[in-house]
Structures are given as structure tokens and as C-alpha cells.
Write an enzyme that holds these catalytic residues in place. Structure first.
Site, PDB file in Angstrom:
ATOM      1  N   PHE A 190       0.856  -1.179   0.000  1.00 25.77           N
ATOM      2  CA  PHE A 190       0.000   0.000   0.000  1.00 25.77           C
ATOM      3  C   PHE A 190       0.893   1.230   0.000  1.00 25.77           C
ATOM      4  CE2 PHE A 190      -2.731   3.203   2.139  1.00 25.77           C
ATOM      5  CZ  PHE A 190      -3.743   3.239   1.185  1.00 25.77           C
TER       6      PHE A 190
ATOM      7  N   ASP B 147       7.056  -2.299   8.545  1.00 29.25           N
ATOM      8  CA  ASP B 147       5.669  -1.910   8.304  1.00 29.25           C
ATOM      9  C   ASP B 147       4.824  -3.115   8.692  1.00 29.25           C
ATOM     10  OD1 ASP B 147       3.130  -1.382   7.328  1.00 29.25           O
ATOM     11  OD2 ASP B 147       3.846  -0.381   5.510  1.00 29.25           O
TER      12      ASP B 147
ATOM     13  N   HIS C 275      -0.172  -5.049   8.791  1.00 28.50           N
ATOM     14  CA  HIS C 275      -0.963  -6.270   8.600  1.00 28.50           C
ATOM     15  C   HIS C 275      -0.632  -7.336   9.638  1.00 28.50           C
ATOM     16  CE1 HIS C 275      -0.969  -5.381   3.931  1.00 28.50           C
ATOM     17  NE2 HIS C 275      -1.516  -4.411   4.647  1.00 28.50           N
TER      18      HIS C 275
ATOM     19  N   GLN D 123      -6.643   1.173  11.020  1.00 28.26           N
ATOM     20  CA  GLN D 123      -7.657   1.634  10.067  1.00 28.26           C
ATOM     21  C   GLN D 123      -8.827   0.649  10.049  1.00 28.26           C
ATOM     22  OE1 GLN D 123      -8.014  -0.105   6.945  1.00 28.26           O
ATOM     23  NE2 GLN D 123      -9.526   1.277   6.068  1.00 28.26           N
TER      24      GLN D 123
ATOM     25  N   LYS E 149      -8.431  -3.095   9.341  1.00 25.05           N
ATOM     26  CA  LYS E 149      -7.326  -3.836   9.923  1.00 25.05           C
ATOM     27  C   LYS E 149      -7.796  -4.861  10.958  1.00 25.05           C
ATOM     28  CE  LYS E 149      -4.044  -1.857   7.564  1.00 25.05           C
ATOM     29  NZ  LYS E 149      -4.824  -0.983   6.677  1.00 25.05           N
TER      30      LYS E 149
ATOM     31  N   ARG F  38       6.747  18.754  22.316  1.00 20.60           N
ATOM     32  CA  ARG F  38       6.519  19.261  23.675  1.00 20.60           C
ATOM     33  C   ARG F  38       6.532  18.125  24.694  1.00 20.60           C
ATOM     34  NH1 ARG F  38       0.926  22.291  25.626  1.00 20.60           N
ATOM     35  NH2 ARG F  38       1.782  23.269  27.512  1.00 20.60           N
TER      36      ARG F  38
ATOM     37  N   TYR G 111       5.294  25.986  27.189  1.00 19.34           N
ATOM     38  CA  TYR G 111       5.321  25.931  25.720  1.00 19.34           C
ATOM     39  C   TYR G 111       6.745  25.983  25.175  1.00 19.34           C
ATOM     40  CZ  TYR G 111       0.393  26.664  26.451  1.00 19.34           C
ATOM     41  OH  TYR G 111      -0.893  26.524  26.900  1.00 19.34           O
TER      42      TYR G 111
ATOM     43  N   ARG H  10      -1.177  12.682  18.185  1.00 16.63           N
ATOM     44  CA  ARG H  10      -1.679  12.053  19.411  1.00 16.63           C
ATOM     45  C   ARG H  10      -3.005  11.323  19.164  1.00 16.63           C
ATOM     46  NH1 ARG H  10      -0.126  17.308  21.371  1.00 16.63           N
ATOM     47  NH2 ARG H  10      -2.305  17.929  21.171  1.00 16.63           N
TER      48      ARG H  10
END
Length: 392
Positions: free
Chosen positions: A90, A161, A164, A187, A190, A219, A226, A236
Site C-alpha cells: 500500500f 511496516d 498487517h 484503520q 485492519k 513538547r 510551551y 496524538r
């Protein structure tokens, strides 16, 4: 009078969910903090998923593509770098590198497992190569012994990767025990899902801390002024996704057990159909997660393969054409492409090119069906394939 076509079996739905997901969503809702810095679901999921895969150093992120991008960035991939990727995958595998300003270098795959050809990867290494990205295609773990040796000999990092490969094992070792960074996807299709989501497993705490900074705009967790220590982005995961994924993780192993039982039945039946060749298996991959049930019809024209997929779908099976070789999509050439033509890459990647034209896959929910339903699926595939004008 000819017999009526075989009716499609009532295959299990996907995604699967029950009261565990409902309870998790309510738990996340009622804690009153819906982002990871204030809630507890993401932290808990990170510990559970990483431990399940043999690591103590995991990071949940927004999606699988971001997981790959973050993994590469943590290892120093950026402008001027090259990342070796399998041509049959993919396109997120290459786009993650290209988004960082690196060049994605496609190499061929093995014609049986569809995983990266280690010799081809070795031949593609240049002074600019920063990473090699094996893709565990359909949950079949790539040759991690040969790849680990290549990495050690060349000094080039590996990024698995593992989109899968939730729960898969290589010679008894889990993905997080193979010594390299690995990226997962959650996703919608999956093996575990919250609609979207991703995860990075790191081999040590130092890399995980770099990953944490970069996934949170540079951060630190405790920062109140900050002061952003690195560049980065907001990758996140939210608390609701993590709550759902905690429930999904609890049923993962049982589902893999079922798929491991069903695949030998389905692949054996498919292999009996003239011209059909199921995806092979390396015995060193001693637990395969089966993200797809894949097979090839070598020699078939791509247009006829596409018609077969359409017919299988019309007959009620969740069938899809195989991934297009990444260099055969316009998006690959927009940025970070090698100084080669499509034709040159096709000559270098004959197996990837062939699989992308003659490959078909069935959604992994097929392998959650009963054994009797598996026989029905194979009968429909046989009927469609042998009835194709190109097969007569």
C-alpha cells in the site's frame, strides 16, 4: 437446465464489537478528559499493546501512515535520505518517506510470499540509504533473519511496516522482539480497529521518548511553558479510540487462532482450482495474522483480473484487486521519486509488477467464517475463475 449459482455464505461482519467496546467508550467519556494528556485510556492501551508484542516501549498515534512517518523521522530520515521499500505494498509505505523529503526506492518482492526480496534490497543500498522498510504482507512476516543481517552488515536501520501483522510471530518472536522499530495501523479494515489509529513499537526507551516529543509537537509531557524541544506534529491518539482498541486487543488472539485454522482449508481448496496460486508461507513465520486471504492467477491480464473481482463481489464475496505497484500510481511521482522511469522500475521489479496485475484478495473476515462457509467461498471462486473467458 444449468444449476443456479452458489449462494454467497453469510460471512461474519467487520468490524466486530460488543459490550466491551461500549463499556470502554463510556469509561472514556465519564473520565472527563478526552485527550491523552489528561485521560488514562491511551496510556493503558500503549502498555497493553506494546507488551502484547514483546516490548515495553510503545506509542499510540493517529493512524498507520503517521506511525510510519514518525518511525522514520525518529531514525533520522529526511531530505537527502533514501528509504528502500517493496514495490508491492500500500502506498503509505512510500508516502511516509516522501512526506519527510526522502526518496522512496522501490525494490522487488518474492513471488510466493509477496514480501521484500532481501537481495534486491541489498543491491539498492547507496550512501544515502537511511532505512529499509520490510512490509509483512497480509500478516506473513518478512525474512527478518536475513534483513537483520543486512541491517547489521550495512548499518542501515530497519523499519517494519507491520500494518498487517498484529499478533504475528517470527520463529517464536513477536514483532516487538525483532530488534527494530515497527509501525502498526488500526484503520477500519485492519485486524484491530477504531476506524483509524496507529502505533509504533520501539526497541528502547530513548527512541520512544524522541517519538513522544515529535508526536506531540515537540513538547514534553510535563511542559507548562510551551517550550518545544524538537520539531514535530500532532499525532496524538484520542481517548475514545484507545478505549475501543483496548477491547479489540482482548479478542485479537482468538481471532488469529480461527484464521490460522481456516487458511489451510481455504488455501488448499484454492490451490485445486486450475490457474490459482495462493500466497505462500515461510515456515519460520510460525504465527501469521492473515490480514488478507491472497491468491494469484499468473498470466491473466489485469483487465480480466479486475472483471473477476467485480464478479466475485457481485456473487457476495469481499474480494479486491491486489495493491498496484507503487510506481504505477501518479501520486508516487509527485515528490520523492527516484530518477527512473516506470518502465525501468517495472523491469527491476517483475514480481511486484506481475502480482499487482494478477493478484486478488479476500477480506480477513472471510477467515472468521465456519469451515463449511470456507468451502462455499472456494466453490464460488472456482465457479467464477473457471467460467472466465480467459480461463477456458
Amino acid at each position: 437446465m444449468s444449476a443456479a449459482p452458489k449462494a454467497a455464505p453469510d460471512l461474519p461482519a467487520w468490524p466486530r464489537f460488543d459490550d466491551d467496546e461500549r463499556a470502554g467508550l463510556i469509561r472514556a467519556l465519564e473520565q472527563g478528559q478526552w485527550w491523552r494528556m489528561g485521560g488514562g485510556e491511551v496510556d493503558a492501551f500503549e502498555a497493553e499493546f506494546a507488551r502484547h508484542h514483546g516490548s515495553e516501549h510503545g506509542l499510540a498515534v493517529t493512524n498507520g501512515t503517521h506511525a510510519l512517518e514518525l518511525a522514520l523521522q525518529v531514525l533520522g530520515v529526511g531530505p537527502g535520505s533514501e528509504v528502500i521499500v517493496p514495490a508491492f505494498t500500500f502506498i503509505s509505505s512510500s508516502q511516509a518517506a516522501q512526506r519527510l523529503g526522502a526518496v522512496a526506492v522501490p525494490v522487488d518482492v518474492y513471488p510466493d510470499t509477496y514480501n521484500i526480496d532481501v537481495a534486491a534490497a541489498a543491491a539498492a543500498i547507496s550512501p544515502r540509504t537511511s532505512a529499509i522498510m520490510p512490509v509483512h504482507m497480509a500478516g506473513e512476516v518478512a525474512d527478518m533473519d536475513a534483513l537483520a543481517k543486512l541491517s547489521a552488515d550495512s548499518g542501515v536501520a530497519l523499519v517494519q511496516d507491520a500494518a498487517h501483522a498484529h499478533g504475528a510471530r517470527w520463529q517464536g518472536r513477536r514483532i516487538g522482539e525483532l530488534g527494530s522499530v515497527a509501525a502498526f495501523s488500526f484503520q477500519n479494515g485492519k485486524l484491530m480497529t477504531a476506524g483509524e489509529g496507529g502505533f509504533v513499537v520501539f526497541p528502547d526507551a530513548e527512541l520512544r521518548e524522541i517519538g513522544f516529543l515529535r508526536h506531540s509537537c515537540g513538547r514534553p509531557r510535563t511542559d507548562r511553558l510551551y517550550f518545544h524541544q524538537t520539531s514535530g506534529s500532532n499525532f496524538r491518539m484520542n481517548e475514545f479510540s484507545a478505549a475501543v482498541l483496548r477491547a479489540q486487543l482482548r479478542r485479537l488472539d482468538g481471532q488469529i487462532d480461527t484464521r490460522e485454522q481456516r487458511w489451510p482449508v481455504l488455501s488448499g481448496l484454492l490451490a485445486e482450482i486450475p490457474g490459482v496460486v495462493p500466497q505462500g508461507r515461510d515456515p519460520r513465520c510460525d504465527r501469521r495474522s492473515h490480514y488478507m486471504a491472497m491468491f494469484r492467477i499468473p498470466g491473466i491480464a489485469e483487465e480480466e483480473r479486475n472483471r473477476l473481482v467485480d464478479t466475485l463481489q457481485a456473487r457476495g464475496l469481499p474480494a479486491f484487486a491486489a495493491f498496484r505497484a507503487i510506481y504505477r500510481s501518479d501520486g508516487f511521482w509527485e515528490t520523492g521519486a527516484p530518477d527512473l522511469t516506470v518502465e525501468e522500475l517495472a523491469r527491476r521489479c517483475p514480481h511486484a509488477d506481475a502480482i499487482s496485475a494478477d493478484g486478488i484478495w479476500l477480506h480477513h473476515r472471510t477467515l472468521l467464517a465456519t469451515e463449511a462457509q470456507i468451502h462455499d467461498v472456494a466453490e464460488i471462486v472456482a465457479d467464477v475463475v473457471t467460467g472466465s473467458p480467459a480461463r477456458r
